[in-house]
Motif scaffolding. Structure first.
Motif, PDB file in Angstrom:
ATOM      1  N   THR A  45       0.825  -1.207   0.000  1.00  9.52           N
ATOM      2  CA  THR A  45       0.000   0.000   0.000  1.00  9.52           C
ATOM      3  C   THR A  45       0.860   1.259   0.000  1.00  9.52           C
ATOM      4  O   THR A  45       1.756   1.405   0.834  1.00  9.52           O
ATOM      5  CB  THR A  45      -0.909   0.024   1.233  1.00  9.52           C
ATOM      6  OG1 THR A  45      -1.641  -1.207   1.300  1.00  9.52           O
ATOM      7  CG2 THR A  45      -1.886   1.188   1.178  1.00  9.52           C
ATOM      8  N   SER A  47       1.684   5.333   0.552  1.00  9.23           N
ATOM      9  CA  SER A  47       1.271   6.287   1.575  1.00  9.23           C
ATOM     10  C   SER A  47       0.145   7.158   1.044  1.00  9.23           C
ATOM     11  O   SER A  47       0.008   7.380  -0.177  1.00  9.23           O
ATOM     12  CB  SER A  47       2.447   7.172   2.002  1.00  9.23           C
ATOM     13  OG  SER A  47       2.745   8.114   0.980  1.00  9.23           O
ATOM     14  N   ILE A  66      -3.935  -2.094  -2.216  1.00  8.27           N
ATOM     15  CA  ILE A  66      -4.193  -2.257  -0.782  1.00  8.27           C
ATOM     16  C   ILE A  66      -3.583  -3.599  -0.371  1.00  8.27           C
ATOM     17  O   ILE A  66      -4.187  -4.655  -0.554  1.00  8.27           O
ATOM     18  CB  ILE A  66      -5.701  -2.215  -0.459  1.00  8.27           C
ATOM     19  CG1 ILE A  66      -6.346  -0.932  -1.003  1.00  8.27           C
ATOM     20  CG2 ILE A  66      -5.922  -2.353   1.042  1.00  8.27           C
ATOM     21  CD1 ILE A  66      -5.838   0.352  -0.381  1.00  8.27           C
ATOM     22  N   PRO A  68      -1.011  -4.819   2.909  1.00  8.50           N
ATOM     23  CA  PRO A  68      -0.305  -4.315   4.084  1.00  8.50           C
ATOM     24  C   PRO A  68       1.136  -4.780   4.232  1.00  8.50           C
ATOM     25  O   PRO A  68       1.891  -4.207   5.029  1.00  8.50           O
ATOM     26  CB  PRO A  68      -1.163  -4.826   5.247  1.00  8.50           C
ATOM     27  CG  PRO A  68      -1.801  -6.076   4.711  1.00  8.50           C
ATOM     28  CD  PRO A  68      -2.070  -5.780   3.262  1.00  8.50           C
ATOM     29  N   ASP A  86      -7.003   1.582   5.322  1.00  4.12           N
ATOM     30  CA  ASP A  86      -6.365   2.107   4.110  1.00  4.12           C
ATOM     31  C   ASP A  86      -7.392   2.354   3.008  1.00  4.12           C
ATOM     32  O   ASP A  86      -7.305   3.343   2.274  1.00  4.12           O
ATOM     33  CB  ASP A  86      -5.281   1.146   3.609  1.00  4.12           C
ATOM     34  CG  ASP A  86      -3.994   1.232   4.415  1.00  4.12           C
ATOM     35  OD1 ASP A  86      -3.753   2.280   5.028  1.00  4.12           O
ATOM     36  OD2 ASP A  86      -3.233   0.244   4.429  1.00  4.12           O
TER      37      ASP A  86
END
Length: 264
Positions: A45, A47, A66, A68, A86
């Motif tokens: 993902t 920022s 998406i 992690p 997110d």
């Protein structure tokens, strides 16, 4: 010169991980970006700051990955919570699409969790698009996985055809396109470049594809300490970064356009 592919139903999606790459990809003719971080781990993902800034620098749709962490696609409850947060953040930031993929222990699609993420996004942005990423290539039965994803209402599936690259996986990609029967868009991705794009498109009849076409860009630093590295041994060199090469992308797109019989 910026190439523009203006033909509905045909797209070149470019994977980027920086502002520089995003701008270069659009100039190279990209019609959509997949924005991520940590490409050495297959992408994670990005920022929120990167996503927000990219949206101000390009005019084409931006889809956010998406994911992690690197590694497999079986996530803990805590990791799934991160993914939900997110998705919410990216939607509030004006992202155009999300790219997700969650599997169960047995290698089947985790439809329940995927549906929850998709609903979370569409409740906030009804027009948002959802792509199932290359977790598809790690499923235990790609034909069943395809049907599961269709039932979830996802718009696209990114795949290398269950193989190490899209070129090696052309037979499965072609089969997926036939099975999809326009219910979901199948996007070949993985190792696509200007040398193999023609074969991949001709052998699969795909109308979209996914690539990165990167080059090494030298750092502008004058002072350098070559005895210190900020990352693991397999990371890219300290004083250089890989960025999208707009000229490579233009050559790829021009070849694709010939295959599609499109004038650009």
């Amino acid at each position: 010169m910026q190439l523009i592919l203006d033909c509905a139903g045909h797209d070149m999606e470019v994977c980027v991980d920086s502002i520089t790459s995003a701008v270069a990809a659009e100039r190279g003719g990209a019609t959509r970006l997949e924005l991520c971080a940590n490409l050495l781990e297959g992408g994670t993902t990005p920022s929120l700051g990167l996503a927000l800034t990219v949206k101000t620098k390009v005019s084409i749709p931006v889809f956010a990955l998406i994911r992690p962490r690197g590694g497999d696609f079986l996530y803990t409850d805590e990791e799934f919570q991160v993914m939900k947060m997110d998705v919410i953040a990216m939607c509030e930031g004006g992202i155009d699409g999300i790219v997700i993929g969650i599997l169960k222990k047995d290698g089947s699609v985790d439809s329940e969790r995927c549906a929850e993420l998709a609903a979370l996004a569409k409740d906030r942005v009804p027009t948002i698009k959802v792509t199932f990423h290359r977790a598809f290539d790690m499923t235990n039965d790609y034909q069943k996985a395809l049907e599961d994803i269709v039932s979830l209402g996802f718009e696209r599936i990114l795949t290398s055809g269950m193989d190490s690259s899209a070129l090696e996986g052309t037979l499965v990609i072609k089969k997926c396109i036939e099975l999809a029967n326009d219910r979901v868009i199948i996007i070949p991705g993985g190792g696509i470049n200007e040398r193999n794009i023609e074969r991949i498109l001709e052998q699969t009849s795909a109308k979209e594809f996914h690539c990165s076409a990167r080059k090494m860009e030298e750092s502008a630093m004058d002072h350098r300490n070559n005895q210190v590295s900020m990352g693991a041994p397999l990371c890219s060199q300290e004083y250089g970064q890989k960025v999208a090469d707009e000229h490579k992308l233009q050559r790829i797109l021009m070849t694709a356009a010939r295959c599609w019989k499109i004038v650009i």
